[in-house]
Scaffold this motif. Structure first.
Motif, PDB file in Angstrom:
ATOM      1  N   LEU A  16     -33.251 132.729  12.504  1.00 58.68           N
ATOM      2  CA  LEU A  16     -32.368 132.639  11.343  1.00 58.68           C
ATOM      3  C   LEU A  16     -33.114 132.085  10.133  1.00 58.68           C
ATOM      4  O   LEU A  16     -32.951 132.578   9.013  1.00 58.68           O
ATOM      5  N   ASN A  19     -35.521 134.662   8.918  1.00 64.09           N
ATOM      6  CA  ASN A  19     -34.810 135.905   8.635  1.00 64.09           C
ATOM      7  C   ASN A  19     -35.524 137.098   9.268  1.00 64.09           C
ATOM      8  O   ASN A  19     -35.798 138.113   8.622  1.00 64.09           O
ATOM      9  N   THR A  24     -30.239 137.329   9.489  1.00 66.91           N
ATOM     10  CA  THR A  24     -29.361 136.431   8.734  1.00 66.91           C
ATOM     11  C   THR A  24     -28.421 137.234   7.834  1.00 66.91           C
ATOM     12  O   THR A  24     -27.226 136.958   7.776  1.00 66.91           O
ATOM     13  N   ARG A  46     -29.133 130.581   6.934  1.00 67.59           N
ATOM     14  CA  ARG A  46     -30.424 129.947   7.194  1.00 67.59           C
ATOM     15  C   ARG A  46     -30.228 128.458   7.490  1.00 67.59           C
ATOM     16  O   ARG A  46     -30.938 127.889   8.302  1.00 67.59           O
TER      17      ARG A  46
END
Length: 67
Positions: A16, A19, A24, A46
């Motif tokens: 996350l 990304n 995300t 994030r």
């Protein structure tokens, strides 16, 4: 068990934060389709990753104290 769960949580949190493959953005777009996002942006997930990494580290530390 806590070790495995902690490592999975750390891995997902890092995905996350970094990304990876825009996961995300995909998660945000999925939830934004049926939820009011308010002032949240696509980058908000994030921060969820940062929390996931922290919880994962605590779970890994707790698993070592049980061994």
């Amino acid at each position: 068990m806590f070790l495995l769960a902690g490592l999975v949580l750390i891995g997902f949190g890092v995905c996350l934060i970094a990304n990876v493959r825009e996961v995300t953005y995909r998660i945000f777009d999925f939830y934004a389709s049926f939820m009011n996002t308010g002032r949240a942006t696509r980058e908000a997930f994030r921060y969820v990753g940062i929390g996931g990494v922290l919880v994962g580290v605590l779970w890994v530390a707790a698993s070592f104290s049980m061994m």
